[in-house]
Design a protein around this motif. Structure first.
Motif, PDB file in Angstrom:
ATOM      1  N   PHE A 107       7.051  23.772  -5.408  1.00 55.23           N
ATOM      2  CA  PHE A 107       6.324  22.690  -6.053  1.00 55.23           C
ATOM      3  C   PHE A 107       6.603  21.380  -5.334  1.00 55.23           C
ATOM      4  CE2 PHE A 107       5.934  19.201  -9.068  1.00 55.23           C
ATOM      5  CZ  PHE A 107       4.644  19.410  -9.544  1.00 55.23           C
ATOM      6  N   HIS A 108       5.534  20.682  -4.961  1.00 56.16           N
ATOM      7  CA  HIS A 108       5.656  19.372  -4.332  1.00 56.16           C
ATOM      8  C   HIS A 108       5.111  18.320  -5.297  1.00 56.16           C
ATOM      9  CE1 HIS A 108       5.692  22.094  -0.866  1.00 56.16           C
ATOM     10  NE2 HIS A 108       6.301  21.145  -0.190  1.00 56.16           N
ATOM     11  N   GLY A 109       5.922  17.305  -5.541  1.00 55.67           N
ATOM     12  CA  GLY A 109       5.448  16.209  -6.376  1.00 55.67           C
ATOM     13  C   GLY A 109       4.437  15.370  -5.620  1.00 55.67           C
ATOM     14  N   PRO A 110       3.957  14.301  -6.261  1.00 57.37           N
ATOM     15  CA  PRO A 110       3.016  13.403  -5.582  1.00 57.37           C
ATOM     16  C   PRO A 110       3.627  12.865  -4.291  1.00 57.37           C
ATOM     17  CG  PRO A 110       3.169  12.889  -7.914  1.00 57.37           C
ATOM     18  CD  PRO A 110       4.249  13.884  -7.624  1.00 57.37           C
ATOM     19  N   GLU A 111       2.786  12.516  -3.351  1.00 54.18           N
ATOM     20  CA  GLU A 111       3.251  12.033  -2.062  1.00 54.18           C
ATOM     21  C   GLU A 111       3.752  10.596  -2.173  1.00 54.18           C
ATOM     22  OE1 GLU A 111       0.992  13.825   1.538  1.00 54.18           O
ATOM     23  OE2 GLU A 111      -0.510  13.341   0.032  1.00 54.18           O
ATOM     24  N   VAL A 112       4.810  10.451  -2.950  1.00 56.38           N
ATOM     25  CA  VAL A 112       5.404   9.130  -3.139  1.00 56.38           C
ATOM     26  C   VAL A 112       6.124   8.744  -1.857  1.00 56.38           C
ATOM     27  CG1 VAL A 112       7.148   7.832  -4.403  1.00 56.38           C
ATOM     28  CG2 VAL A 112       5.614   9.375  -5.626  1.00 56.38           C
ATOM     29  N   THR A 113       5.754   7.619  -1.296  1.00 58.58           N
ATOM     30  CA  THR A 113       6.370   7.176  -0.045  1.00 58.58           C
ATOM     31  C   THR A 113       7.431   6.119  -0.276  1.00 58.58           C
ATOM     32  OG1 THR A 113       4.599   5.555   0.274  1.00 58.58           O
ATOM     33  CG2 THR A 113       4.325   7.718   1.306  1.00 58.58           C
ATOM     34  N   MET A 114       7.487   5.576  -1.489  1.00 51.19           N
ATOM     35  CA  MET A 114       8.522   4.596  -1.815  1.00 51.19           C
ATOM     36  C   MET A 114       8.957   4.813  -3.259  1.00 51.19           C
ATOM     37  SD  MET A 114       8.477   0.441  -2.013  1.00 51.19           S
ATOM     38  CE  MET A 114       7.767   0.462  -3.646  1.00 51.19           C
ATOM     39  N   SER A 115      10.223   5.104  -3.450  1.00 51.61           N
ATOM     40  CA  SER A 115      10.725   5.341  -4.797  1.00 51.61           C
ATOM     41  C   SER A 115      11.058   4.012  -5.466  1.00 51.61           C
ATOM     42  CB  SER A 115      11.971   6.230  -4.752  1.00 51.61           C
ATOM     43  OG  SER A 115      12.500   6.406  -6.049  1.00 51.61           O
TER      44      SER A 115
ATOM     45  N   GLY B 176       0.752  -1.245   0.000  1.00 54.37           N
ATOM     46  CA  GLY B 176       0.000   0.000   0.000  1.00 54.37           C
ATOM     47  C   GLY B 176       0.776   1.286   0.000  1.00 54.37           C
ATOM     48  N   GLU B 177       2.087   1.255  -0.201  1.00 48.52           N
ATOM     49  CA  GLU B 177       2.840   2.508  -0.273  1.00 48.52           C
ATOM     50  C   GLU B 177       2.816   3.032  -1.710  1.00 48.52           C
ATOM     51  OE1 GLU B 177       6.302   3.386   1.803  1.00 48.52           O
ATOM     52  OE2 GLU B 177       6.207   1.652   3.153  1.00 48.52           O
ATOM     53  N   LEU B 178       2.646   4.353  -1.847  1.00 52.39           N
ATOM     54  CA  LEU B 178       2.570   4.961  -3.173  1.00 52.39           C
ATOM     55  C   LEU B 178       3.947   4.980  -3.821  1.00 52.39           C
ATOM     56  CD1 LEU B 178       0.824   6.409  -5.300  1.00 52.39           C
ATOM     57  CD2 LEU B 178       1.420   8.573  -4.177  1.00 52.39           C
ATOM     58  N   ILE B 179       4.022   4.374  -5.021  1.00 53.06           N
ATOM     59  CA  ILE B 179       5.270   4.301  -5.781  1.00 53.06           C
ATOM     60  C   ILE B 179       5.350   5.441  -6.791  1.00 53.06           C
ATOM     61  CG2 ILE B 179       6.527   2.940  -7.499  1.00 53.06           C
ATOM     62  CD1 ILE B 179       5.471   0.430  -6.171  1.00 53.06           C
ATOM     63  N   ALA B 180       4.234   5.712  -7.462  1.00 52.84           N
ATOM     64  CA  ALA B 180       4.259   6.719  -8.521  1.00 52.84           C
ATOM     65  C   ALA B 180       2.845   7.149  -8.856  1.00 52.84           C
ATOM     66  CB  ALA B 180       4.955   6.171  -9.769  1.00 52.84           C
ATOM     67  N   GLN B 181       2.761   8.273  -9.551  1.00 54.79           N
ATOM     68  CA  GLN B 181       1.481   8.786 -10.025  1.00 54.79           C
ATOM     69  C   GLN B 181       1.669   9.249 -11.462  1.00 54.79           C
ATOM     70  OE1 GLN B 181      -1.250  11.004  -7.325  1.00 54.79           O
ATOM     71  NE2 GLN B 181      -0.762  12.751  -8.621  1.00 54.79           N
ATOM     72  N   PHE B 182       0.775   8.845 -12.338  1.00 49.74           N
ATOM     73  CA  PHE B 182       0.877   9.181 -13.745  1.00 49.74           C
ATOM     74  C   PHE B 182      -0.390   9.885 -14.204  1.00 49.74           C
ATOM     75  CE2 PHE B 182       3.623   5.441 -13.281  1.00 49.74           C
ATOM     76  CZ  PHE B 182       4.795   5.902 -13.856  1.00 49.74           C
ATOM     77  N   GLY B 183      -0.236  10.914 -15.010  1.00 47.16           N
ATOM     78  CA  GLY B 183      -1.376  11.633 -15.559  1.00 47.16           C
ATOM     79  C   GLY B 183      -1.097  13.117 -15.608  1.00 47.16           C
ATOM     80  N   GLU B 184      -1.639  13.776 -16.611  1.00 49.19           N
ATOM     81  CA  GLU B 184      -1.440  15.211 -16.755  1.00 49.19           C
ATOM     82  C   GLU B 184      -2.075  15.970 -15.601  1.00 49.19           C
ATOM     83  OE1 GLU B 184       0.209  17.101 -19.147  1.00 49.19           O
ATOM     84  OE2 GLU B 184       1.095  15.155 -19.559  1.00 49.19           O
TER      85      GLU B 184
END
Length: 799
Positions: free
Chosen positions: A232-240, A35-43
């Motif tokens: 600017f803050h990117g998505p709240e990625v918790t795991m790269s 359940g950790e956010l890896i990435a977010q894609f979309g304009e």
């Protein structure tokens, strides 16, 4: 007249009922299995929120600024319309403003922003429809989730994240006012692009909030004084995990197309755990830094000023470093001064850092891949003021660093179903998006030998068969040269058992085994492990790993040994949920399971080799870790993977149930290690992307002791790739099965003489138990005949 206009335009008006089922354009999010956010894609960046999740103060800020009579009007505010009409009379043009929140929502969903009477009339009719079919709270909720805030942020949830890196509930009053003021001109009034205009707009919003008694005078005064501090803050990625994320992105676009994949709010759950993925990334990075350090320091990335020039001021340095990225584990810094055995540097954050001697003394000059310069005696031999360098933070403090030149990859699979537990395709995705774990086809070297040996067991050999470990000189009449495959190291032991030959990675034995079966038979057999028939060389170099394979392909092949003989298919998407969290895809992989035929719900993977064969090869690779013989009686020997024995975290968890095989190409351009416990198969690779570059060798650094530089000499799978595998597995092994590999039915065990491979009546250090397929155990006792009668040599074979 109004009825006539409605009748004329009604066919062009959308059904407002659609709003109850509206699909807000929401980015695709990729998660780890836990359940950790890896990435977010979309304009579009959007975080949909329910109205009760949005603070009342933030709601009131919008109402005070955009539509104070929102809860009183019927979608169109007569006062606002009158004001707009007055402006038309004065200016002769339709002006912006005067629109209610309902009208703005109608425009955002269905219409353009052109200032025409036709659009205005359509907007009014749609607004009336909305008010008749949706509650005020529903309209406000849609508005707060739909409206644009600049920097691709849509909705207040995304705006809070983009500008402040916060959830809406954590915003200050000043920050709420800033966000509420953005819809007027999101591209030109946002605090990143134009802080001064944003401050002025925020003051207007705060004034409206004060007038409407949303905030007190004290709150107003404090908020107006609050600095405009944002970035600017990117998505709240918790795991790269960018390499894995890109694999998911490409697969989702293939399945759904770009528009649906990027804008439908899909939540994609991968098979990778956050813990194992982090461990894999760190293992790759640490291992490449270790390689880079033992080969020497290549110097600064740039020289900002020379000794005879004026030094830059700290503000100038910070400004310069703003455009130099932190990459991997490294941060850019500029040397301010050097004193004896330390250096003072400045980071882009403005933080001064002292590099002490322990973080500098490794940096002897890099000469070439084979040579390093003399060990430095002081910091001035390494650094000078004005040097742009890189540093990294270790458990012992800051350390001089550089971006590693070689590439590397780790891929780990669950052998029972092929789920990818971790995948890292390089040091830094920002430096190179090339995913070496899945895309780099490199020569396998000795990593191919377990498959050759498996074929040999299928064709009459046993782990006790003696094969002649002696040099090969084969004249090729066509080329006029002799092929002389050699062991590495160039040591030959004469007759050697198959188990020991694999554990010690004897090249000439692998050649002789292939010769006994023939190239075509061997190639056909290797396709059982998923290797493409057309990509396997049709010559004896195949036995030494001349075939090119990706790390993922090799890991899949090793999984066959780990799971008892089944060919599983790697996969990395476990589940896909839609925007409402409804599962729309659930992986159903074929699994390795002897009893699966009796379970209707389980798809069985094809069994490509026997369980017995898989166990025997596992046994031989276990000897690559643990060796054999008796050290007390001076007959002990190590396999090529003996370094695993020194890893207490692995040994403590897995005991002796660890299996693996090194791999090195003859020119040391590719180094490998593949190994497994019962619950996880991992392949590690290190090499240069440039196929012409060899990994070279290093000497011991006089400044370092053996604990600081454990490896020297010619690079090899055991030295270059295995340490990376060990570091990763020290973490990964804690959460996977490490059960012993059970002896499958049908195998027999017999005590043999270790020197001859024959049966033995003794029970001392010269003997040991070996496993055999039924009917293949030796029948002759060691003392009853010549030890040489059981030796295989290629001169005896027909090929």
């Amino acid at each position: 007249m109004t009825g006539g206009l409605y009748w004329y335009m009604k066919d062009d008006l959308p059904s407002v009922a659609e709003l109850r089922e509206v699909r807000l354009q929401t980015p695709m999010q990729v998660y780890s299995s836990d359940g950790e956010l890896i990435a977010q894609f979309g304009e579009i960046r959007r975080i949909p929120l329910r109205l009760d999740e949005i603070p009342a103060t933030l709601q009131e800020a919008f109402l005070a600024t955009e539509d104070t009579r929102f809860y009183d009007h019927f979608g169109i505010d007569p006062i606002g319309v009158a004001r707009a009409f007055f402006q038309l009379m004065v200016t002769g043009e339709i002006q912006g403003g005067g629109s209610t929140i309902t009208q703005q929502l109608a425009r955002n969903f269905y219409l353009s922003f052109e200032q025409t009477w036709t659009r205005k009339i359509k907007e009014a009719f749609i607004s009336l429809h909305m008010e008749s079919q949706l509650s005020k709270d529903e309209i406000l909720e849609l508005y707060l989730n739909k409206i644009t805030f600049g920097h691709r942020a849509h909705g207040v949830g995304a705006a809070a994240q983009v500008y402040y890196g916060k959830e809406v509930g954590d915003l200050t009053i000043a920050q709420m006012a800033m966000i509420a003021g953005l819809p007027k001109a999101p591209s030109t009034m946002n605090p990143i692009s134009n802080p001064e205009r944003a401050r002025e707009r925020r003051a207007v919003v705060l004034g409206r909030m004060l007038d409407e008694q949303v905030i007190t005078r004290d709150q107003y005064e404090n908020a107006v004084k609050e600095p405009v501090e944002t970035r600017f803050h990117g998505p709240e990625v918790t795991m790269s995990a960018p390499y894995l994320a890109e694999m998911v992105r490409a697969e989702m676009v293939t399945r759904y197309g770009e528009d649906l994949a990027y804008n439908s709010g899909f939540k994609v759950y991968t098979t990778a755990s956050a813990k194992q993925q982090r461990a894999a990334q760190l293992a790759v990075q640490n291992n490449l830094h270790a390689y880079d350090e033992r080969h020497g320091y290549r110097g600064p990335e740039a020289i900002l000023w020379e000794a005879e020039e004026d030094a830059w001021q700290p503000t100038q340095i910070r400004e310069y470093l703003r455009d130099v990225d932190a990459l991997g584990l490294t941060y850019p810094a500029v040397v301010l001064g050097v004193q004896d055995q330390q250096a003072m540097v400045l980071r882009g954050s403005g933080e001064p850092v002292t590099l002490r001697w322990d973080g500098l003394k490794w940096a002897r000059p890099y000469m070439n891949a084979e040579r390093q310069g003399a060990a430095p005696q002081n910091a001035a031999e390494i650094l000078k003021a004005g040097h742009l360098i890189r540093i990294r933070l270790t458990e012992n403090g800051w350390r001089l660093a550089q971006l590693p030149e070689p590439g590397a990859a780790i891929v780990a699979l669950r052998p029972q179903d092929g789920g990818i537990a971790a995948a890292v395709g390089g040091y830094s995705f920002r430096i190179s998006q090339y995913n070496r774990a899945t895309q780099a086809e490199r020569q396998a070297g000795s990593n191919i030998k377990p498959f050759i040996y498996s074929a040999a067991l299928e064709n009459g050999f046993t782990l006790a068969t003696l094969v002649n470990d002696a040099p090969i000189n084969q004249w090729n009449p066509g080329s006029g040269i002799a092929w002389r495959p050699r062991n590495s190291p160039d040591v030959y032991e004469g007759p050697i058992r198959v188990r020991e030959a694999l554990a010690k990675s004897k090249n000439v034995v692998s050649v002789r085994l292939l010769r006994s079966m023939g190239v075509n038979t061997t190639v056909e057999y290797l396709t059982r492990f998923g290797f493409a028939f057309d990509e396997l060389p049709r010559n004896e170099s195949l036995s030494l790993g001349s075939a090119s394979m990706t790390p993922l392909e090799i890991a899949r092949g090793y999984a066959v040994f780990a799971n008892g003989g089944f060919l599983v298919t790697p996969y990395f998407i476990e589940r896909i949920a839609d925007a409402s969290d409804t599962t729309i895809f659930q992986a159903r992989p074929a699994v390795a399971c002897v009893l699966c035929e009796t379970e209707r719900e389980v798809i069985q993977a094809p069994q490509v080799i026997t369980e017995q064969n898989a166990f025997l090869i596992t046994q031989a690779m276990n000897s690559a870790v643990w060796g054999g013989g008796s050290w007390q009686h001076k007959t002990g020997w190590n396999g090529t993977a003996w370094r695993i024995q020194r890893s207490q975290p692995i040994v403590r968890k897995a005991d002796r149930n660890i299996v693996g095989k090194t791999g090195t190409t003859n020119d040391v351009k590719d180094t490998w290690f593949s190994g497994y416990v019962s619950g996880l198969v991992t392949t590690a690779w290190v090499g240069f992307d440039n196929l012409e570059r060899a990994l070279g060798s290093s000497t011991m650094n006089e400044n370092l002791d053996s604990s600081e530089q454990e490896i020297s000499g010619v690079e090899a799978g055991a030295k270059t790739a295995l340490p990376m595998w060990i570091e990763f597995m020290e973490t990964a092994v804690q959460d996977v099965s490490t059960e012993p590999f059970d002896v499958p039915p049908g195998l027999v065990s017999a005590r043999i003489d270790l020197a001859t491979g024959k049966l033995s009546r003794n029970s001392d250090y010269t003997t040991g138990f070996e496993y055999f397929l039924p009917g293949t155990a030796p029948t002759e006792y060691a003392e009853e005949g010549s030890s040489s009668s059981n030796i295989f040599d290629d001169e005896d074979s027909i090929f």
